[in-house]
Motif scaffolding. Structure first.
Motif, PDB file in Angstrom:
ATOM      1  N   GLU A 271       0.827  -1.213   0.000  1.00  0.00           N
ATOM      2  CA  GLU A 271       0.000   0.000   0.000  1.00  0.00           C
ATOM      3  C   GLU A 271       0.860   1.260   0.000  1.00  0.00           C
ATOM      4  N   LEU A 272       1.812   1.338   0.921  1.00  0.00           N
ATOM      5  CA  LEU A 272       2.633   2.540   1.016  1.00  0.00           C
ATOM      6  C   LEU A 272       3.586   2.656  -0.182  1.00  0.00           C
ATOM      7  N   GLY A 273       4.213   1.538  -0.543  1.00  0.00           N
ATOM      8  CA  GLY A 273       5.179   1.570  -1.635  1.00  0.00           C
ATOM      9  C   GLY A 273       4.537   1.913  -2.973  1.00  0.00           C
ATOM     10  N   ARG A 274       3.364   1.326  -3.249  1.00  0.00           N
ATOM     11  CA  ARG A 274       2.696   1.597  -4.517  1.00  0.00           C
ATOM     12  C   ARG A 274       2.237   3.058  -4.594  1.00  0.00           C
ATOM     13  N   TRP A 275       1.759   3.600  -3.458  1.00  0.00           N
ATOM     14  CA  TRP A 275       1.347   5.008  -3.491  1.00  0.00           C
ATOM     15  C   TRP A 275       2.552   5.898  -3.801  1.00  0.00           C
ATOM     16  N   GLU A 276       3.693   5.592  -3.178  1.00  0.00           N
ATOM     17  CA  GLU A 276       4.880   6.418  -3.429  1.00  0.00           C
ATOM     18  C   GLU A 276       5.311   6.354  -4.894  1.00  0.00           C
ATOM     19  N   SER A 277       5.263   5.179  -5.474  1.00  0.00           N
ATOM     20  CA  SER A 277       5.737   5.034  -6.859  1.00  0.00           C
ATOM     21  C   SER A 277       4.717   5.549  -7.869  1.00  0.00           C
ATOM     22  N   ASP A 278       3.414   5.490  -7.533  1.00  0.00           N
ATOM     23  CA  ASP A 278       2.362   5.854  -8.486  1.00  0.00           C
ATOM     24  C   ASP A 278       1.587   7.096  -8.071  1.00  0.00           C
ATOM     25  N   ARG A 279       2.140   7.900  -7.186  1.00  0.00           N
ATOM     26  CA  ARG A 279       1.358   8.998  -6.598  1.00  0.00           C
ATOM     27  C   ARG A 279       0.837   9.970  -7.653  1.00  0.00           C
ATOM     28  N   ARG A 280       1.610  10.266  -8.667  1.00  0.00           N
ATOM     29  CA  ARG A 280       1.149  11.215  -9.683  1.00  0.00           C
ATOM     30  C   ARG A 280       0.027  10.609 -10.533  1.00  0.00           C
ATOM     31  N   ALA A 281       0.157   9.352 -10.865  1.00  0.00           N
ATOM     32  CA  ALA A 281      -0.900   8.690 -11.646  1.00  0.00           C
ATOM     33  C   ALA A 281      -2.181   8.575 -10.822  1.00  0.00           C
ATOM     34  N   LEU A 282      -2.049   8.261  -9.549  1.00  0.00           N
ATOM     35  CA  LEU A 282      -3.224   8.156  -8.678  1.00  0.00           C
ATOM     36  C   LEU A 282      -3.887   9.516  -8.509  1.00  0.00           C
ATOM     37  N   ALA A 283      -3.073  10.556  -8.365  1.00  0.00           N
ATOM     38  CA  ALA A 283      -3.621  11.903  -8.186  1.00  0.00           C
ATOM     39  C   ALA A 283      -4.386  12.365  -9.419  1.00  0.00           C
ATOM     40  N   ALA A 284      -4.027  11.845 -10.585  1.00  0.00           N
ATOM     41  CA  ALA A 284      -4.681  12.265 -11.828  1.00  0.00           C
ATOM     42  C   ALA A 284      -6.046  11.602 -12.023  1.00  0.00           C
ATOM     43  N   LEU A 285      -6.347  10.557 -11.253  1.00  0.00           N
ATOM     44  CA  LEU A 285      -7.622   9.859 -11.396  1.00  0.00           C
ATOM     45  C   LEU A 285      -8.764  10.708 -10.826  1.00  0.00           C
ATOM     46  N   SER A 286      -9.922  10.600 -11.440  1.00  0.00           N
ATOM     47  CA  SER A 286     -11.108  11.232 -10.857  1.00  0.00           C
ATOM     48  C   SER A 286     -11.546  10.432  -9.632  1.00  0.00           C
ATOM     49  N   ASP A 287     -12.401  11.023  -8.821  1.00  0.00           N
ATOM     50  CA  ASP A 287     -12.904  10.307  -7.647  1.00  0.00           C
ATOM     51  C   ASP A 287     -13.639   9.038  -8.060  1.00  0.00           C
ATOM     52  N   ALA A 288     -14.396   9.111  -9.142  1.00  0.00           N
ATOM     53  CA  ALA A 288     -15.136   7.941  -9.616  1.00  0.00           C
ATOM     54  C   ALA A 288     -14.178   6.834 -10.068  1.00  0.00           C
ATOM     55  N   GLU A 289     -13.134   7.216 -10.791  1.00  0.00           N
ATOM     56  CA  GLU A 289     -12.151   6.223 -11.231  1.00  0.00           C
ATOM     57  C   GLU A 289     -11.430   5.609 -10.043  1.00  0.00           C
ATOM     58  N   LEU A 290     -11.097   6.435  -9.062  1.00  0.00           N
ATOM     59  CA  LEU A 290     -10.403   5.927  -7.884  1.00  0.00           C
ATOM     60  C   LEU A 290     -11.285   4.945  -7.119  1.00  0.00           C
ATOM     61  N   ALA A 291     -12.587   5.216  -7.085  1.00  0.00           N
ATOM     62  CA  ALA A 291     -13.515   4.342  -6.353  1.00  0.00           C
ATOM     63  C   ALA A 291     -13.570   2.939  -6.943  1.00  0.00           C
ATOM     64  N   THR A 292     -13.277   2.820  -8.238  1.00  0.00           N
ATOM     65  CA  THR A 292     -13.313   1.490  -8.866  1.00  0.00           C
ATOM     66  C   THR A 292     -12.060   0.683  -8.566  1.00  0.00           C
ATOM     67  N   ARG A 293     -11.077   1.296  -7.915  1.00  0.00           N
ATOM     68  CA  ARG A 293      -9.804   0.615  -7.656  1.00  0.00           C
ATOM     69  C   ARG A 293      -9.590   0.370  -6.164  1.00  0.00           C
ATOM     70  N   GLN A 294     -10.651   0.101  -5.454  1.00  0.00           N
ATOM     71  CA  GLN A 294     -10.565  -0.019  -3.998  1.00  0.00           C
ATOM     72  C   GLN A 294      -9.562  -1.072  -3.550  1.00  0.00           C
ATOM     73  N   ARG A 295      -9.413  -2.135  -4.311  1.00  0.00           N
ATOM     74  CA  ARG A 295      -8.535  -3.229  -3.899  1.00  0.00           C
ATOM     75  C   ARG A 295      -7.120  -3.098  -4.454  1.00  0.00           C
ATOM     76  N   VAL A 296      -6.875  -2.047  -5.212  1.00  0.00           N
ATOM     77  CA  VAL A 296      -5.549  -1.853  -5.797  1.00  0.00           C
ATOM     78  C   VAL A 296      -4.657  -1.154  -4.768  1.00  0.00           C
ATOM     79  N   PRO A 297      -3.471  -1.699  -4.466  1.00  0.00           N
ATOM     80  CA  PRO A 297      -2.585  -1.050  -3.494  1.00  0.00           C
ATOM     81  C   PRO A 297      -2.321   0.408  -3.868  1.00  0.00           C
ATOM     82  N   GLY A 298      -2.358   1.265  -2.870  1.00  0.00           N
ATOM     83  CA  GLY A 298      -2.119   2.685  -3.060  1.00  0.00           C
ATOM     84  C   GLY A 298      -3.383   3.506  -3.165  1.00  0.00           C
ATOM     85  N   ALA A 299      -4.486   2.881  -3.595  1.00  0.00           N
ATOM     86  CA  ALA A 299      -5.727   3.631  -3.805  1.00  0.00           C
ATOM     87  C   ALA A 299      -6.327   4.122  -2.483  1.00  0.00           C
ATOM     88  N   SER A 300      -6.301   3.295  -1.469  1.00  0.00           N
ATOM     89  CA  SER A 300      -6.869   3.701  -0.176  1.00  0.00           C
ATOM     90  C   SER A 300      -6.085   4.863   0.422  1.00  0.00           C
TER      91      SER A 300
END
Length: 519
Positions: A271-300
């Motif tokens: 969870e922590l490592g994936r957020w650090e490596s993908d933080r810019r890509a995660l930040a670019a997602l809309s709230d709706a897109e992020l909600a579909t990735r609940q089980r993907v590390p980093g999304a929470s």
């Protein structure tokens, strides 16, 4: 001098220590009265996160309260020792380490069996089954204990504590609805806990520190601070206690679940490592897109970042959040969790070192705000440490509290408490057996009857239900009193007492109930 006299004022008006008090100063007397209360002793058998009857390695509400008191005293002593803060502390109503410690020891007295799960169950039953307008809340129950239901004080009604200590216990210095006016829940940006929970609209504040039955006690405790701090704002000493509670909670629950191998290295690292490596890509997602990735590390973790930005923009920043994730990963993932706990000397020292280092780090840069935003108290963590506490608490919630096996356990506890409340209510309604009620429950019914009769005569508006209905007549008083008495009684049990009492009431126990503190 006048303000100090008001701070040490007791409800009884007797400022001198009682014959059973060993301490000679008012706030030390309060601290001692809390420490010897049976309500404090029972916290050793009350859940912190999972049942206190488990491995013996986990914190219970007693050990948690002792640690909060330790941190609160350290914070208060540091602040008092800083000459640059002296005049500001005086203008804000004062800060005494004894007051902060006493409030910290008392802050969880009202937690019912099974911790926050029990709190939710009793609140639901209090509101829906007994129509109690302010339901149940652990902080309000703590205040009720020290002012009303604890009988070990010199007046046999509460502990007769000073105004300063009572005010320091008011983490949320308002009732569920109606006090103060205007209610802080109606503010454009409400204080933490003052707004209604989104899932239960119409119930009033999500968190509050006094029932209407203790409204006079709240008013009196806050009187020395009138015109000094806003009527919805914590006192400095309450803010110290609140901050200490956050620090202790953020650290020792992680320590607990590492020791019993519940908090695992791999999912936290992912969870922590994936957020650090993908933080810019995660930040670019809309709230709706992020909600579909609940089980993907980093999304929470990304959802946490967005929530902090939305609610706490007075302190939350992206850079500080990223630095906090990095520090927690380095200390928790690459440090503590990297080696499984095996009970060895090395493992114990690693846990102790983690706890000590984090506690020292979080306490070292505590600040004092003269005009804090509504979502903060006067006492605040430094900005970087504030973010680190949010990430630590996230790890606890995401990888412990949301586990399905814990949910399974808690559903059984919820059924147990519901069945126990129903059984006691039926006993109260049995005219052939009511004379054989547990003496403590009988006394609580009498106490609540007098309270509700007084409120109905003097302040009937405070008993108005969310629907707008207002009780009237002796039958309504009797119903409210029975409900509050049952809730008070059940809330005063330990986890084990609740289980054993239900067994006895259900005929499953071969031995008579014999716990004299309860009966």
């Amino acid at each position: 001098m006048a303000q100090q006299d008001a701070r040490v004022h007791r409800r009884s008006g007797d400022a001198a220590p009682g014959p059973a008090d060993l301490a000679s100063t008012p706030f030390r007397v309060d601290r001692d009265r809390i420490a010897v209360s049976p309500f404090f002793a029972r916290l050793g058998g009350v859940t912190q996160v999972v049942s206190a009857s488990g491995s013996g390695l986990l914190h219970n509400r007693l050990t948690h309260s002792i640690k909060v008191a330790q941190v609160a005293r350290a914070i208060a002593e540091r602040m008092v020792a800083d000459p640059d803060l002296a005049s500001t502390l005086d203008k804000l109503g004062g800060c005494d380490p004894d007051v902060a410690e006493a409030a910290a020891l008392a802050h969880d007295l009202g937690h019912p069996p099974f911790g926050h799960l029990g709190e939710q169950v009793l609140d639901r039953l209090a509101r829906h089954r007994f129509a109690l307008p302010d339901g149940f809340e652990g902080n309000a129950q703590s205040f009720r204990i020290v002012t009303t239901t604890d009988t070990r004080g010199p007046t046999a009604a509460g502990l007769d504590l000073t105004a300063a200590v009572r005010a320091a216990m008011l983490k949320y210095p308002w009732t569920r609805r109606g006090h103060p006016v205007p209610h802080p829940g109606d503010m454009p940006i409400p204080p933490r806990g003052a707004a209604e929970p989104a899932e239960t609209p119409g119930v009033g504040a999500a968190k509050f520190s006094a029932y209407v039955t203790e409204l006079d006690d709240m008013r009196e405790a806050r009187a020395p601070f009138e015109g000094v701090i806003a009527d919805w704002q914590q006192t400095v000493e309450a803010s110290v206690m609140d901050t200490a509670d956050d620090i202790a909670y953020a650290i020792h629950d992680l320590e607990d679940f590492h020791r019993v191998s519940v908090l695992q290295h791999a999912p936290v690292a992912a969870e922590l490592g994936r957020w650090e490596s993908d933080r810019r890509a995660l930040a670019a997602l809309s709230d709706a897109e992020l909600a579909t990735r609940q089980r993907v590390p980093g999304a929470s973790l990304e959802r946490l970042r967005r929530r902090l930005q939305a609610k706490d923009d007075w302190i939350a920043t992206d850079d500080a959040f990223a630095a906090a994730v990095s520090r927690v990963r380095e200390s928790l993932v690459d440090g503590l969790l990297a080696v499984p706990f095996d009970g060895s000397v090395e493992a114990e020292q690693a846990v102790a070192g983690f706890s000590a280092q984090w506690t020292a780090r979080l306490v070292q840069d505590i600040g004092l705000l003269t005009d804090p935003p509504t979502r903060s108290g006067h006492v605040v963590l430094a900005a970087q440490q504030w973010h680190e506490v949010q990430v630590l608490k996230f790890v606890h919630r995401r990888f412990v509290l949301l586990r399905p096996d814990l949910a399974l356990h808690q559903r059984g506890q919820a059924r147990l408490l519901t069945a126990l409340v129903e059984a006691l209510e039926q006993w109260l309604g049995d005219r052939y057996e009511v004379s054989r009620l547990p003496r403590r429950l009988h006394d609580l019914v009498e106490l609540a009857s007098a309270e509700y009769a007084g409120l109905l005569a003097d302040e009937p508006e405070v008993l108005t239900a969310p629907s707008g209905e207002r009780p009237s007549g002796p039958d309504a008083v009797r119903a409210l009193a029975r409900g509050r008495a049952v809730i008070d009684f059940v809330a005063s049990l330990t986890d084990g007492q609740a289980s054993i009492l239900l067994d006895a009431l259900s005929g499953r126990s071969a031995q008579p109930w014999s716990d004299t503190f309860v009966l």
